[in-house]
Design an enzyme around this catalytic site. Structure first.
Site, PDB file in Angstrom:
ATOM      1  N   GLY A 161       1.809   3.151   2.164  1.00 47.60           N
ATOM      2  CA  GLY A 161       3.052   3.102   3.257  1.00 47.60           C
ATOM      3  C   GLY A 161       4.286   2.353   2.801  1.00 47.60           C
ATOM      4  O   GLY A 161       5.240   2.890   2.938  1.00 47.60           O
ATOM      5  N   HIS A 162       4.009   1.144   2.426  1.00 46.70           N
ATOM      6  CA  HIS A 162       5.163   0.430   1.538  1.00 46.70           C
ATOM      7  C   HIS A 162       5.814   1.356   0.533  1.00 46.70           C
ATOM      8  O   HIS A 162       7.064   1.677   0.516  1.00 46.70           O
ATOM      9  CB  HIS A 162       4.852  -0.753   1.070  1.00 46.70           C
ATOM     10  CG  HIS A 162       4.374  -1.875   2.059  1.00 46.70           C
ATOM     11  ND1 HIS A 162       2.874  -2.125   2.131  1.00 46.70           N
ATOM     12  CD2 HIS A 162       4.726  -2.480   3.064  1.00 46.70           C
ATOM     13  CE1 HIS A 162       2.887  -2.961   2.955  1.00 46.70           C
ATOM     14  NE2 HIS A 162       3.808  -3.215   3.636  1.00 46.70           N
ATOM     15  N   VAL A 195       2.304   6.790   6.998  1.00 47.15           N
ATOM     16  CA  VAL A 195       1.239   7.127   6.047  1.00 47.15           C
ATOM     17  C   VAL A 195      -0.254   6.617   6.555  1.00 47.15           C
ATOM     18  O   VAL A 195      -0.362   5.767   6.993  1.00 47.15           O
ATOM     19  CB  VAL A 195       1.721   6.603   4.345  1.00 47.15           C
ATOM     20  CG1 VAL A 195       0.736   6.924   3.591  1.00 47.15           C
ATOM     21  CG2 VAL A 195       3.089   6.712   4.314  1.00 47.15           C
ATOM     22  N   GLN A 240       8.966  -2.314  16.250  1.00 42.70           N
ATOM     23  CA  GLN A 240       9.992  -3.060  15.388  1.00 42.70           C
ATOM     24  C   GLN A 240      11.185  -2.305  14.897  1.00 42.70           C
ATOM     25  O   GLN A 240      12.128  -2.800  14.777  1.00 42.70           O
ATOM     26  CB  GLN A 240       9.291  -3.446  13.960  1.00 42.70           C
ATOM     27  CG  GLN A 240      10.017  -4.175  12.980  1.00 42.70           C
ATOM     28  CD  GLN A 240       9.015  -4.675  11.859  1.00 42.70           C
ATOM     29  OE1 GLN A 240       8.350  -5.679  12.035  1.00 42.70           O
ATOM     30  NE2 GLN A 240       8.960  -3.982  10.903  1.00 42.70           N
ATOM     31  N   HIS A 286       0.887  -1.155   0.043  1.00 45.53           N
ATOM     32  CA  HIS A 286       0.223  -0.039  -0.080  1.00 45.53           C
ATOM     33  C   HIS A 286       0.879   1.185   0.103  1.00 45.53           C
ATOM     34  O   HIS A 286       2.285   1.145   0.121  1.00 45.53           O
ATOM     35  CB  HIS A 286      -0.762  -0.083   1.260  1.00 45.53           C
ATOM     36  CG  HIS A 286      -0.381  -0.284   2.650  1.00 45.53           C
ATOM     37  ND1 HIS A 286       0.656   0.716   3.009  1.00 45.53           N
ATOM     38  CD2 HIS A 286      -0.376  -1.276   3.485  1.00 45.53           C
ATOM     39  CE1 HIS A 286       1.054   0.008   4.095  1.00 45.53           C
ATOM     40  NE2 HIS A 286       0.562  -1.047   4.459  1.00 45.53           N
ATOM     41  N   GLN A 309       7.514 -15.103  12.365  1.00 50.06           N
ATOM     42  CA  GLN A 309       6.914 -14.090  13.225  1.00 50.06           C
ATOM     43  C   GLN A 309       5.379 -13.889  13.455  1.00 50.06           C
ATOM     44  O   GLN A 309       5.141 -13.059  14.209  1.00 50.06           O
ATOM     45  CB  GLN A 309       7.349 -12.755  12.484  1.00 50.06           C
ATOM     46  CG  GLN A 309       6.630 -12.273  11.362  1.00 50.06           C
ATOM     47  CD  GLN A 309       7.226 -11.233  10.646  1.00 50.06           C
ATOM     48  OE1 GLN A 309       8.372 -11.316  10.164  1.00 50.06           O
ATOM     49  NE2 GLN A 309       6.718  -9.878  10.716  1.00 50.06           N
ATOM     50  N   SER A 324      -2.321  -0.178   6.435  1.00 47.21           N
ATOM     51  CA  SER A 324      -1.717  -1.462   6.961  1.00 47.21           C
ATOM     52  C   SER A 324      -2.641  -2.600   6.131  1.00 47.21           C
ATOM     53  O   SER A 324      -3.643  -2.469   5.699  1.00 47.21           O
ATOM     54  CB  SER A 324      -2.200  -1.732   8.576  1.00 47.21           C
ATOM     55  OG  SER A 324      -2.116  -3.106   8.897  1.00 47.21           O
ATOM     56  N   GLN A 376       7.670   3.898  10.446  1.00 46.22           N
ATOM     57  CA  GLN A 376       7.541   4.388  11.881  1.00 46.22           C
ATOM     58  C   GLN A 376       6.280   3.805  12.372  1.00 46.22           C
ATOM     59  O   GLN A 376       6.039   3.508  13.674  1.00 46.22           O
ATOM     60  CB  GLN A 376       7.313   5.909  11.943  1.00 46.22           C
ATOM     61  CG  GLN A 376       6.979   6.498  13.260  1.00 46.22           C
ATOM     62  CD  GLN A 376       8.030   7.027  14.113  1.00 46.22           C
ATOM     63  OE1 GLN A 376       9.056   7.148  13.616  1.00 46.22           O
ATOM     64  NE2 GLN A 376       7.598   7.419  15.276  1.00 46.22           N
ATOM     65  N   LYS A 377       5.275   3.201  11.489  1.00 44.05           N
ATOM     66  CA  LYS A 377       4.065   2.639  11.867  1.00 44.05           C
ATOM     67  C   LYS A 377       4.365   1.414  12.753  1.00 44.05           C
ATOM     68  O   LYS A 377       3.706   1.162  13.907  1.00 44.05           O
ATOM     69  CB  LYS A 377       3.449   2.106  10.424  1.00 44.05           C
ATOM     70  CG  LYS A 377       2.391   0.958  10.714  1.00 44.05           C
ATOM     71  CD  LYS A 377       1.114   1.479  11.039  1.00 44.05           C
ATOM     72  CE  LYS A 377       0.085   0.465  11.408  1.00 44.05           C
ATOM     73  NZ  LYS A 377       0.425  -1.011  11.215  1.00 44.05           N
TER      74      LYS A 377
END
Ligand code: AMP
Length: 294
Positions: free
Chosen positions: A36-37, A176, A153, A34, A61, A185, A148-149
């Site tokens: 954000g990536h 974002v 991590q 999305h 994970q 997300s 930063q989301k």
């Protein structure tokens, strides 16, 4: 754009890029890409000459009752988005390629993985740091890009990178969001229309925390109660945590005096969502940097 699924093919492409003296940027993802990536990719394209995106839903994970099997895997759309961004190489390995044998070795960061999401997802961060170490060794980038989301991590990987002397510059890019404030997300796809509206309260509650700090409030408990009230009044009743963490010590200060990560995780229906805001003691928004002290 090269698309490969074998480690050997990544190594060949990388050694060729290194021979050409290209600066290699790396964006690790689990796909279902999305904006954000894509913001990470855009930043990598500006700062590097050869950009690698990995798309790998890493089983180690996920907890046994988590969403590994139903995690979205729209690989064709993801490749199209990478092509549009002029990504140079996509690495899309199978689980067998990444974990061909019984794994006897893992990379694990202590202390800062025990709080926030680490307390609710046992083993999650070891899965993350192990796969990111493997990917760092395969791709050997000059710089790697994180969001930063997923603030904890980013802090955990920053610490691993520092402690294990990876020669990699880490860059963290801002979260974002949709116009509503909802952080993008891959898991937002699980939300019904009503749940999506409920989820908008998360950023509203973080903005309230920011307003309170700007107004001079420095008691963590007061800020956490205000966040809780906003979330609960939206109808969300499963809150994993609402925490305020000192990013240097990872302590939970009663009185905020230094940079503070206000972070939360909730369940909206079946979907676990996280969000955060990093503030200085005056309430200015910050981004995690590689340079901060540990
Ligand atoms: P994921 O595919 O969820 O593992 O995420 C891959 C990378 O994208 C991680 O570094 C995330 O922090 C980052 N990321 C995910 N969502 C966002 C977002 N809304 N804004 C900025 N970065 C993000």
């Amino acid at each position: 754009m090269l698309v490969v699924s074998k480690i050997e093919d990544v190594r060949l492409a990388i050694s060729d890029a290194k021979r050409r003296n290209l600066r290699i940027g790396f964006v690790p993802t689990m796909g279902a890409l999305h904006r954000g990536h894509l913001e990470l990719v855009r930043t990598a394209k500006v700062e590097c000459d050869f950009v690698v995106v990995s798309i790998f839903v890493n089983p180690t994970q996920f907890g046994p009752s988590e969403d590994f099997h139903r995690y979205p895997r729209p690989i064709e759309q993801d490749l199209e988005k990478c092509r549009e961004q002029k990504v140079d190489l996509v690495f899309n390995p199978t689980v067998e390629e990444m974990y061909p044998d019984e794994t006897l070795t893992s990379v694990s960061v202590s202390k800062i993985t025990e709080k926030l999401c680490g307390a609710f997802r046992p083993g999650h961060f070891t899965g993350v740091t192990t796969v990111v170490s493997k990917l760092f060794n395969i791709v050997q980038p000059d710089a790697a890009y994180f969001g930063q989301k997923d603030a904890q991590q980013a802090l955990v990987i920053r610490r691993m990178n520092h402690d294990l002397n990876f020669p990699i510059k880490l860059r963290v890019c801002p979260t974002v969001r949709e116009d509503s404030g909802l952080a993008l997300s891959s898991r937002n796809q699980y939300l019904s229309a009503a749940e999506r509206i409920q989820a908008e309260c998360l950023y509203q509650s973080l903005k309230k925390a920011k307003e309170l700090i700007i107004g001079g409030e420095n008691h963590s408990s007061v800020i956490i109660s205000a966040i809780r009230e906003i979330i609960e009044s939206s109808g969300i009743n499963k809150i994993d945590y609402i925490s305020i963490i000192d990013t240097k010590t990872f302590d939970e200060p009663k009185i905020i005096k230094d940079d503070a990560l206000v972070a939360l995780a909730v369940r909206v229906g079946e979907t676990r969502l996280i969000d955060n805001i990093l503030l200085d003691s005056k309430g200015n928004e910050l981004i995690i940097t590689q340079a901060d002290q540990f």
